[in-house]
Design a protein around this motif. Structure first.
Motif, short mmCIF file in Angstrom:
data_model
loop_
_atom_site.label_atom_id
_atom_site.label_comp_id
_atom_site.label_asym_id
_atom_site.label_seq_id
_atom_site.Cartn_x
_atom_site.Cartn_y
_atom_site.Cartn_z
N GLY A 3 -66.62 41.57 3.55
CA GLY A 3 -65.98 42.48 2.60
C GLY A 3 -64.92 43.37 3.21
O GLY A 3 -64.53 44.36 2.58
N MET A 4 -64.42 43.04 4.41
CA MET A 4 -63.40 43.85 5.08
C MET A 4 -62.10 43.07 5.19
O MET A 4 -62.10 41.85 5.34
CB MET A 4 -63.87 44.25 6.48
N ARG A 5 -60.99 43.78 5.11
CA ARG A 5 -59.67 43.19 5.28
C ARG A 5 -58.73 44.24 5.85
O ARG A 5 -58.68 45.36 5.35
CB ARG A 5 -59.14 42.67 3.95
N TYR A 6 -58.04 43.88 6.91
CA TYR A 6 -57.11 44.80 7.59
C TYR A 6 -57.80 46.10 7.98
O TYR A 6 -57.20 47.18 7.94
CB TYR A 6 -55.91 45.11 6.71
N GLY A 7 -59.07 46.03 8.37
CA GLY A 7 -59.79 47.21 8.80
C GLY A 7 -60.19 48.14 7.69
O GLY A 7 -60.61 49.27 7.95
N GLU A 8 -60.09 47.71 6.44
CA GLU A 8 -60.44 48.53 5.29
C GLU A 8 -61.42 47.76 4.40
O GLU A 8 -61.46 46.52 4.42
CB GLU A 8 -59.18 48.90 4.49
N ILE A 9 -62.20 48.49 3.63
CA ILE A 9 -63.19 47.87 2.76
C ILE A 9 -62.49 47.24 1.55
O ILE A 9 -61.73 47.90 0.85
CB ILE A 9 -64.24 48.89 2.30
N GLU A 58 -70.48 43.76 -0.38
CA GLU A 58 -70.61 42.92 0.81
C GLU A 58 -70.66 43.76 2.07
O GLU A 58 -71.47 43.52 2.97
CB GLU A 58 -69.44 41.93 0.85
N THR A 59 -69.76 44.74 2.16
CA THR A 59 -69.76 45.59 3.35
C THR A 59 -71.04 46.41 3.45
O THR A 59 -71.58 46.60 4.55
CB THR A 59 -68.53 46.53 3.31
N GLU A 60 -71.54 46.88 2.33
CA GLU A 60 -72.79 47.64 2.34
C GLU A 60 -73.94 46.81 2.87
O GLU A 60 -74.74 47.29 3.69
CB GLU A 60 -73.11 48.12 0.92
N SER A 117 -60.48 51.46 11.71
CA SER A 117 -59.37 50.83 12.41
C SER A 117 -58.14 50.66 11.54
O SER A 117 -57.03 50.54 12.04
CB SER A 117 -59.80 49.45 12.95
N GLY A 118 -58.32 50.62 10.22
CA GLY A 118 -57.18 50.45 9.33
C GLY A 118 -56.68 51.77 8.78
O GLY A 118 -56.48 52.73 9.51
N ALA A 150 -58.89 54.84 1.68
CA ALA A 150 -59.62 53.97 2.60
C ALA A 150 -60.74 54.72 3.30
O ALA A 150 -61.86 54.20 3.46
CB ALA A 150 -58.66 53.36 3.63
N ALA A 151 -60.47 55.96 3.72
CA ALA A 151 -61.51 56.76 4.36
C ALA A 151 -62.61 57.12 3.36
O ALA A 151 -63.80 57.13 3.71
CB ALA A 151 -60.90 58.03 4.95
N GLY A 152 -62.24 57.42 2.13
CA GLY A 152 -63.24 57.73 1.12
C GLY A 152 -64.14 56.55 0.81
O GLY A 152 -65.34 56.71 0.60
N ASN A 153 -63.58 55.35 0.79
CA ASN A 153 -64.39 54.14 0.56
C ASN A 153 -65.39 53.95 1.69
O ASN A 153 -66.55 53.57 1.46
CB ASN A 153 -63.49 52.92 0.44
N LEU A 154 -64.96 54.20 2.92
CA LEU A 154 -65.87 54.06 4.06
C LEU A 154 -67.01 55.06 3.96
O LEU A 154 -68.19 54.70 4.16
CB LEU A 154 -65.08 54.28 5.36
N GLU A 155 -66.69 56.31 3.65
CA GLU A 155 -67.74 57.33 3.53
C GLU A 155 -68.71 56.99 2.40
O GLU A 155 -69.93 57.12 2.55
CB GLU A 155 -67.06 58.68 3.27
N HIS A 156 -68.19 56.53 1.27
CA HIS A 156 -69.04 56.19 0.14
C HIS A 156 -69.95 55.02 0.47
O HIS A 156 -71.14 55.01 0.10
CB HIS A 156 -68.17 55.86 -1.07
#
Length: 444
Positions: free
Chosen positions: A74-80, A85-87, A113-114, A196-202
């Protein structure tokens, strides 16, 4: 500005509390793999407040008691790209690391990284009424920096003082208790895309974990792959990951620039799959076992049986020379290095006293990369393996683990940042940054 300051201090306190309880996890969420390290600290009795760099942030010894890796999904270019899938992948790797460590972990520090990182250099200067630098003066000079408009949706990830000057005497790392009349500072601010950072935190919160901090993967890789002299004299760390290639520049043991190219090893694999008409898994295996960048006369005669790679001798009896495989891989690697060269030129890397370049990350293990990079980027190029840390298993010492190991080092030995200083309310900058920091306010 007050919102960001309080939020970041709360994250710092959460990290310190987790370290004092004994364990914390670091999570490297990449495009090709997710790695988790469980760190055990010495505890409150060994918690050092004023030793080493970053005395305000706090230091501590640690060792690795659990490691785990899994394929990233579920990752692409270092972003969710796909949250579910990533979870699942994050849950899998954290549970595996906890099982190896034999402890439960509630707090995690992640690197990203993204998110299109962008660096800014800020400067500020104040007068010293008392004729001596106090800790409050350091806070005031940081607050005096003129903050530009980072743009809509941009969030601050790092805000680190990298240099202090007292009455023209520059190069001071800690000016406190020194005499003078004027104090100036240079600060490096790294911003990223807020969504992108908010998606990672969530996503991490959906895994029932508390996020105790976020760091740049390029910064973490540089901490792990660069030796002390390289960080002091000036060096660039190029982290070749699966979806992105991160670039970080260090001098005087501080990161002064960071950026990323949205091209990585995953595109090399896709080129092989399309060029040879094989599956993605077979292309990855061909790249890992037979790949390279410098073709010789022997490579024309070295044939790779594609049927042997797929296990299907009945329907696929094709073979390809290693020289043909190199011919597919080399143009993409040259494209990556050209983009990196453009970033280094924009950062003014040629003006640094030592122009050492260190290649790390999973993509740095391609044979011949150091030779090609020397021709395209400069003569001082080497492959960097991450530093050894206590308790780390041998299979986690490859260059592909530089970000995870650097994040562990940063967790235990953080550099001072803007929010580590007690900043009085009357010294907040007049220019409001509430819009730029909305993500921090909404998520912590």
């Amino acid at each position: 500005m007050k919102d960001l300051y309080e939020v970041q201090r709360a994250m710092r306190n959460m990290r310190r509390q987790a370290m004092q309880r004994g364990v914390i996890a670091v999570l490297d969420i990449g495009t090709s793999k997710i790695a988790c390290l469980v760190l055990q600290f010495d505890g409150p009795s060994q918690f050092r407040e004023t030793d080493g760099v970053g005395p305000m942030a706090g230091q501590s010894n640690f060792r690795v008691i659990g490691t785990a890796t899994t394929r990233s999904r579920g990752m692409r270019y270092g972003e969710i790209e796909t949250m579910a899938e990533t979870e699942r992948a994050i849950r899998t790797v954290i549970q595996s690391a906890q099982k190896v460590a034999g402890v439960r972990v509630d707090h995690v520090i992640a690197c990203i990284s993204g998110a299109r990182p962008a660096s800014y250099g800020l400067a500020g200067e104040i007068a010293l009424p008392a004729g001596k630098v106090t800790e409050g003066d350091v806070a005031r000079v940081l607050a005096s920096c003129d903050v530009p408009d980072f743009g809509r949706g941009r969030e601050v990830l790092h805000a680190q003082p990298v240099n202090f000057a007292l009455d023209g005497r520059s190069g001071l790392s800690d000016p406190r208790d020194q005499s003078g009349s004027r104090l100036a500072c240079d600060m490096h601010v790294l911003t990223i895309d807020g969504d992108a950072a908010g998606n990672l935190e969530h996503c991490i919160r959906r895994c029932d974990m508390e996020l105790a901090g976020v760091a740049s993967a390029s910064y973490a890789s540089g901490l792990a792959a660069l030796v002390e002299d390289e960080q002091e004299l000036g060096a660039a760390c190029i982290d070749l990951g699966g979806g992105t290639t991160g670039v970080s520049v260090f001098i005087k043991k501080h990161m002064i620039f960071a950026d990323a190219v949205r091209v990585g090893g995953e595109l090399i694999t896709q080129d092989i799959a399309k060029g040879l008409r094989v599956s993605h898994a077979v292309a990855e295996r061909l790249k890992t076992l037979h790949g390279g960048l410098e073709a010789t006369g022997r490579d024309d005669r070295e044939m790779i049986e594609l049927g042997g790679e797929t296990g299907d001798w009945e329907t696929d009896r094709r073979s390809v020379s290693r020289a043909d495989l190199i011919g597919i891989m080399r143009p993409r690697v040259e494209e990556i290095l050209e983009n990196v060269a453009g970033i280094l030129d924009a950062a003014g890397f040629d003006s640094m006293p030592s122009r050492q370049i260190v290649l790390t990350g999973g993509g740095s293990q391609i044979p011949g990369l150091d030779v090609l990079a020397s021709r395209m980027l400069g003569q001082n190029v080497r492959i960097g393996r991450p530093l050894r840390i206590q308790g780390l298993p041998h299979n986690a010492t490859a260059p592909g683990f530089s970000s995870a190991i650097g994040l562990a080092l940063l967790t235990a030995h953080p550099q001072d940042e803007w929010w580590d200083f007690d900043m009085p309310a009357e010294h907040y900058p007049a220019r409001s940054l509430r819009r730029a920091y909305r993500w921090f306010r909404n998520n912590w």
